[in-house]
Design a protein around this motif. Structure first.
Motif, PDB file in Angstrom:
ATOM      1  N   GLU A  61       0.818  -1.212   0.000  1.00  0.00           N
ATOM      2  CA  GLU A  61       0.000   0.000   0.000  1.00  0.00           C
ATOM      3  C   GLU A  61       0.856   1.268   0.000  1.00  0.00           C
ATOM      4  O   GLU A  61       0.591   2.209  -0.747  1.00  0.00           O
ATOM      5  N   LYS A  62       1.917   1.284   0.823  1.00  0.00           N
ATOM      6  CA  LYS A  62       2.792   2.460   0.882  1.00  0.00           C
ATOM      7  C   LYS A  62       3.511   2.667  -0.450  1.00  0.00           C
ATOM      8  O   LYS A  62       3.640   3.792  -0.944  1.00  0.00           O
ATOM      9  N   GLU A  63       4.002   1.576  -1.000  1.00  0.00           N
ATOM     10  CA  GLU A  63       4.731   1.655  -2.266  1.00  0.00           C
ATOM     11  C   GLU A  63       3.796   2.090  -3.406  1.00  0.00           C
ATOM     12  O   GLU A  63       4.204   2.849  -4.299  1.00  0.00           O
ATOM     13  N   GLU A  64       2.564   1.634  -3.350  1.00  0.00           N
ATOM     14  CA  GLU A  64       1.582   2.005  -4.376  1.00  0.00           C
ATOM     15  C   GLU A  64       1.318   3.506  -4.348  1.00  0.00           C
ATOM     16  O   GLU A  64       1.244   4.174  -5.397  1.00  0.00           O
ATOM     17  N   LYS A  65       1.181   4.067  -3.137  1.00  0.00           N
ATOM     18  CA  LYS A  65       0.950   5.506  -3.009  1.00  0.00           C
ATOM     19  C   LYS A  65       2.160   6.312  -3.474  1.00  0.00           C
ATOM     20  O   LYS A  65       2.022   7.366  -4.100  1.00  0.00           O
ATOM     21  N   MET A  66       3.357   5.807  -3.152  1.00  0.00           N
ATOM     22  CA  MET A  66       4.583   6.486  -3.580  1.00  0.00           C
ATOM     23  C   MET A  66       4.674   6.521  -5.104  1.00  0.00           C
ATOM     24  O   MET A  66       5.017   7.558  -5.700  1.00  0.00           O
ATOM     25  N   GLU A  80       9.974  -9.080  -1.760  1.00  0.00           N
ATOM     26  CA  GLU A  80       9.020  -8.000  -1.980  1.00  0.00           C
ATOM     27  C   GLU A  80       9.754  -6.699  -2.280  1.00  0.00           C
ATOM     28  O   GLU A  80      10.873  -6.467  -1.806  1.00  0.00           O
ATOM     29  N   ILE A  81       9.096  -5.830  -3.035  1.00  0.00           N
ATOM     30  CA  ILE A  81       9.650  -4.510  -3.339  1.00  0.00           C
ATOM     31  C   ILE A  81       9.251  -3.566  -2.217  1.00  0.00           C
ATOM     32  O   ILE A  81       8.063  -3.298  -1.990  1.00  0.00           O
ATOM     33  N   GLY A  82      10.251  -3.061  -1.509  1.00  0.00           N
ATOM     34  CA  GLY A  82      10.000  -2.156  -0.402  1.00  0.00           C
ATOM     35  C   GLY A  82      10.104  -0.703  -0.811  1.00  0.00           C
ATOM     36  O   GLY A  82      10.444  -0.376  -1.948  1.00  0.00           O
ATOM     37  N   GLU A  83       9.824   0.185   0.155  1.00  0.00           N
ATOM     38  CA  GLU A  83       9.898   1.621  -0.116  1.00  0.00           C
ATOM     39  C   GLU A  83      11.296   2.041  -0.548  1.00  0.00           C
ATOM     40  O   GLU A  83      11.458   2.851  -1.463  1.00  0.00           O
TER      41      GLU A  83
END
Length: 508
Positions: free
Chosen positions: A449-454, A487-490
């Motif tokens: 979710e965080k990565e999607e918003k970024m 997983e792809i992180g921030e």
């Protein structure tokens, strides 16, 4: 009397079977060749007649007809001389008819009967082997190249007489056995990453590029080290697999660029054409098309130094191979497809004089800078994954005695990341993250979710295209692989945006 001998020709980077048929009967003495032939093949008639005479064979005053089939395929090259000679001798009854169904004959003849080398032996023999042919008669200088195909019986001959003796069973010529094994060890390079002082951001960017086969543009002042690090990029790239090595060797064989030994090419290609190169030299072409620089760089690096100095039309023809990883060259009667899966590495100065933004040295006006940077079009820049700003090195860094990581240790991390990619994509026929298409991106790349918003925020603020967004995702997947993360992180996405962001800044 009729006879037939099997030969082979090069079509694109593959071979294609050609039947050499000979018929000799009474009539007006002629030597006629048919079958949609190029001028070099038509000249084979005179070479064959003279080579037969100088080898001690007498051609009677009869009507000799040679047909090279299939008739709708244009034949080019000089590799038909030897099979034509054998077919003629069989038609005359000088060479007894033997079972030649599983034997292919290739070779050029000198007027004295010697058999000369022929380019493209590897793709031709590779094709024949896949078609179930298990024996080949080739020039002796090409036997090592032909012997790269395991399971093929290779007979290397130096003269026409040797070929005739072998076919008649009168020769003790032993089949060539290739004792060279595929090298799966470290290749010794003359250059190394440890020679590069400082430039940690650039080194990290090149490591990411090598790990995912991503395209790179380096922008920086003259003398900052752009060309130096580009030339050392192959030292950190993964070793060629045997299949990749065969592909590269076939391309160089067609162009007659193999070393004298004719062995496999083990190193990833590094091509650095001059900025005066033409369209055809870059992508391939000619009357009978041959691979250009984009194909010679297949599975390796195509380095364009001072990319704004290249003709704009030359740069634009790279759009299709950068996207499709192949180049298609069409002619009236045929289309040729050459592989072009290369890593584009480009370098440019920020302005014509090369010193911007150092206004103490830079003498360029804003219009000159804008015009200079505009020589590389937006659509081409959109196909480049990473844009790295290369800053001038400081004096202390240049002469420091600090530790600089060598190529071997960087390559270990690169190969670990690529091992992950090959395992992940083994069912999809690709090896690297950069080869992912839209369907596979959806299958393999998932953001939290965080990565999607970024990414959504970056899409709007950076005004990214769909292609640019996909390239950021592929780049972040490579960074995560280097980090050993599933997983792809921030932090992975943030680093990908950092290396991509320079392209947009340059356009503004």
């Amino acid at each position: 009397m009729y006879s037939k001998v099997l030969c082979c020709a090069v079509y694109g980077i593959d071979g294609i079977a050609v039947n050499v048929e000979a018929d000799i009967h009474d009539g007006l003495p002629t030597f006629t060749m048919v079958g949609y032939l190029s001028s070099s093949v038509k000249e084979a008639g005179e070479r064959v007649r003279t080579a037969l005479k100088n080898s001690g064979y007498y051609l009677p005053p009869k009507r000799i007809t040679i047909n090279l089939s299939p008739a709708d395929l244009k034949k080019d090259g000089s590799g038909f001389d030897l099979p034509i000679s054998i077919a003629v001798l069989m038609s005359l009854g000088i060479v007894p008819e033997v079972d030649m169904e599983n034997t292919v004959i290739i070779g050029e003849l000198s007027l004295n009967g010697r058999v000369n080398s022929v380019p493209g032996i590897l793709p031709m023999i590779h094709y024949c082997y896949k078609k179930g042919i298990n024996c080949c008669v080739v020039p002796k200088v090409n036997q090592e190249e032909a012997g790269l195909i395991q399971g093929m019986k290779v007979i290397g001959v130096e003269t026409l007489q040797e070929a005739v003796d072998y076919i008649q069973g009168m020769s003790d010529v032993s089949p060539y056995i290739n004792t060279n094994k595929f090298i799966d060890e470290d290749i010794c390079y003359n250059v190394d990453f440890s020679e590069i002082k400082g430039q940690q951001v650039l080194k990290r960017g090149m490591e990411i590029a090598a790990a995912g086969f991503h395209n790179v543009l380096m922008t920086g002042a003259a003398g900052a080290g752009k060309s130096m690090i580009a030339k050392r990029l192959p030292t950190i790239m993964p070793r060629l697999t045997f299949e990749e090595s065969i592909e590269v060797t076939k391309i160089y064989s067609i162009n007659g660029m193999l070393p004298d030994s004719g062995a496999l090419i083990y190193e990833r290609p590094f091509r650095s054409p001059h900025h005066t190169i033409s369209n055809y030299a870059l992508i391939g072409g000619g009357r009978v098309p041959k691979p250009g620089e984009v194909s010679l760089a297949h599975n390796g690096v195509l380095f364009l130094d001072e990319i704004p100095e290249f003709n704009k039309n030359v740069l634009e023809v790279m759009r299709q191979p950068l996207e499709d990883r192949k180049i298609t060259i069409s002619r009236v009667n045929a289309s040729y497809v050459f592989p072009a899966d290369f890593m584009l590495v480009a370098a440019m100065n920020p302005c014509p004089c090369g010193f911007y933004p150092n206004m103490k040295k830079c003498s360029c006006s804003s219009i000159q800078i804008k015009r200079y940077q505009g020589r590389v079009s937006g659509p081409l820049l959109d196909r480049i994954d990473m844009n790295i700003e290369v800053k001038p090195i400081e004096y202390d860094e240049l002469f420091s005695n600090g530790f600089e990581e060598n190529s071997m240790s960087i390559r270990e991390r690169v190969e670990a990341a690529i091992k992950i990619q090959r395992k992940r994509y083994k069912e999809d026929g690709i090896n690297f993250n950069s080869q992912l298409d839209g369907k596979l991106i959806k299958k393999y790349i998932h953001l939290g979710e965080k990565e999607e918003k970024m990414l959504e925020k970056s899409f709007k603020t950076m005004e990214l295209s769909a292609r640019g967004t996909h390239r950021i995702l592929k780049l972040s997947r490579t960074i995560a692989d280097l980090d050993g993360s599933k997983e792809i992180g921030e932090k992975h996405l943030m680093e990908a945006l950092f290396y991509r962001n320079g392209i947009k800044n340059k356009e503004n």
